[in-house]
Design a protein around this motif. Structure first.
Motif, PDB file in Angstrom:
ATOM      1  N   ARG A 166       0.825  -1.209   0.000  1.00  0.00           N
ATOM      2  CA  ARG A 166       0.000   0.000   0.000  1.00  0.00           C
ATOM      3  C   ARG A 166       0.863   1.265   0.000  1.00  0.00           C
ATOM      4  O   ARG A 166       0.584   2.226  -0.721  1.00  0.00           O
ATOM      5  CB  ARG A 166      -0.917  -0.024   1.223  1.00  0.00           C
ATOM      6  CG  ARG A 166      -1.880   1.140   1.321  1.00  0.00           C
ATOM      7  CD  ARG A 166      -2.943   0.871   2.374  1.00  0.00           C
ATOM      8  NE  ARG A 166      -2.366   0.568   3.680  1.00  0.00           N
ATOM      9  CZ  ARG A 166      -2.381  -0.652   4.236  1.00  0.00           C
ATOM     10  NH1 ARG A 166      -2.926  -1.671   3.598  1.00  0.00           N
ATOM     11  NH2 ARG A 166      -1.857  -0.840   5.436  1.00  0.00           N
ATOM     12  N   ASN A 187       0.917   3.991  -3.064  1.00  0.00           N
ATOM     13  CA  ASN A 187       0.581   5.398  -2.840  1.00  0.00           C
ATOM     14  C   ASN A 187       1.706   6.328  -3.277  1.00  0.00           C
ATOM     15  O   ASN A 187       1.464   7.478  -3.656  1.00  0.00           O
ATOM     16  CB  ASN A 187       0.265   5.637  -1.363  1.00  0.00           C
ATOM     17  CG  ASN A 187      -1.028   4.966  -0.932  1.00  0.00           C
ATOM     18  OD1 ASN A 187      -1.899   4.696  -1.761  1.00  0.00           O
ATOM     19  ND2 ASN A 187      -1.159   4.681   0.353  1.00  0.00           N
ATOM     20  N   SER A 197      -8.941  -4.854  -1.284  1.00  0.00           N
ATOM     21  CA  SER A 197      -8.863  -3.393  -1.290  1.00  0.00           C
ATOM     22  C   SER A 197      -7.482  -2.906  -1.712  1.00  0.00           C
ATOM     23  O   SER A 197      -7.356  -1.935  -2.470  1.00  0.00           O
ATOM     24  CB  SER A 197      -9.220  -2.845   0.093  1.00  0.00           C
ATOM     25  OG  SER A 197      -8.300  -3.303   1.066  1.00  0.00           O
ATOM     26  N   ASP A 212      -6.532  -1.047  -5.428  1.00  0.00           N
ATOM     27  CA  ASP A 212      -5.875   0.258  -5.529  1.00  0.00           C
ATOM     28  C   ASP A 212      -4.726   0.212  -6.527  1.00  0.00           C
ATOM     29  O   ASP A 212      -4.557   1.129  -7.345  1.00  0.00           O
ATOM     30  CB  ASP A 212      -5.369   0.678  -4.150  1.00  0.00           C
ATOM     31  CG  ASP A 212      -4.686   2.036  -4.181  1.00  0.00           C
ATOM     32  OD1 ASP A 212      -5.376   3.038  -4.431  1.00  0.00           O
ATOM     33  OD2 ASP A 212      -3.459   2.078  -3.973  1.00  0.00           O
TER      34      ASP A 212
END
Length: 344
Positions: free
Chosen positions: A246, A250, A277, A281
């Motif tokens: 993650r 990002n 999830s 992304d």
């Protein structure tokens, strides 16, 4: 015959304390032909003590206690597993020894602990390491002791190490996340080792519930508590990789995010929604580049292909299916958008 047995026993002891495993192995095979119970008893002592026998001079053929125990388990198929001396299951013993071998290896590489750890860590040594590493050392110490106590359990499928398991269950393993990531391949092997051990728990204890328990159950059996501790290790390793995935996603580092996908596995205690999830992304970020045909479209397609390669490397087909499902949903959204644009 009796003199030969005594001589072989003495020579085997000499080779053991000189760290000469191949010579020890040859002597044990000779001793097995003359007195198999005695040869098996020597192996039993080495394995159940995790190779931690005082006075051994470690060498290139036997570099650590855990390696000695591991090599010894490889000799067990040569013996009768239902012997009056010791009844054992070769595969489960091998898994238990492999557990402490992996813990020993990562502790040696990540924390610089000697092969005598955790039984010979001096106070002076602990004072020389940082507070963070000291905390990591304490946790790895508990994991090692848990593995050693499980080896000494009376049965091959259970354990009496409930106190040890309870202590680890209360520990926040998140402080080991960076170690998990820096030694990803080793901990991936550890997770697979745990998964196979849990299969044995389920096979021999039909009442063992690992993930689902009634709320009224306040006191778990030693086997259930131990299994819960092992699944907790798996879960924390997965959470570390998901957090790193993650973070890199990002930051726009898609390639870096991909490097964690091969270590994900949907059977390791983390809800599937967490995987979905995070993967969604990453895929959406790739999908944004999929505009019209051209260089960007080809790059997007190549990245998705690379993502599937990493997912297939995880040895978890559910993970591949999850990525396919997310991609199909994005295709449907795109089709619906085109339909709306044509109508308007």
């Amino acid at each position: 015959m009796e003199k030969e047995i005594i001589l072989l026993s003495q020579v085997a002891a000499n080779h053991l304390f000189l760290g000469q495993f191949e010579a020890l192995r040859a002597n044990l095979l000779s001793l097995r032909k003359r007195k198999p119970d005695l040869a098996l008893e020597i192996l039993r002592k080495i394995i159940l003590d995790g190779g931690r026998i005082d006075g051994i001079l470690w060498s290139s053929t036997s570099t650590s206690p855990s390696e000695l125990a591991w090599l010894s388990t490889l000799e067990l198929p040569n013996f009768d597993r239902t012997s009056a001396t010791w009844s054992f299951d070769v595969e489960l013993l091998r898994l238990k020894v492999e557990f402490i071998l992996l813990i020993q290896f990562v502790s040696s590489t990540a924390l610089g602990i000697s092969h005598l750890w955790p039984l010979a860590v001096e106070d002076g040594f602990k004072a020389d390491i940082s507070e963070r590493d000291r905390g990591s050392l304490d946790i790895m110490n508990k994991l090692m002791h848990l593995g050693l106590r499980r080896l000494k359990s009376d049965t091959d499928y259970g354990s009496s190490s409930s106190d040890e398991a309870a202590q680890i269950g209360l520990v926040d393993l998140s402080c080991l996340w960076q170690i998990f990531l820096d030694n990803a391949d080793i901990f991936s092997s550890l997770c697979w080792n745990i998964q196979r051990q849990l299969h044995w728990f389920e096979t021999y204890d039909s009442n063992l519930a690992i993930s689902v328990r009634a709320e009224r159950d306040q006191c778990l059996s030693p086997s259930a508590l131990e299994a819960d501790t092992l699944t907790g290790i798996q879960k924390q390793i997965q959470m570390a990789h998901l957090a790193a995935l993650r973070e890199k996603s990002n930051a726009g580092d898609i390639q870096g995010a991909f490097s964690h996908i091969r270590y994900l596995h949907l059977d390791y205690g983390v809800p599937e929604t967490e995987y979905r999830s995070n993967l969604q992304d990453v895929i959406k970020r790739i999908w944004l580049q999929n505009v019209n045909y051209g260089e960007n479209w080809r790059r997007s397609r190549d990245k998705m292909a690379l993502m599937y390669v990493e997912a297939l490397s995880s040895n978890c087909i559910q993970l591949v299916h999850s990525i396919q499902l997310i991609q199909d949903e994005l295709f449907l959204e795109e089709i619906e958008k085109h339909k709306v644009s044509k109508v308007t």
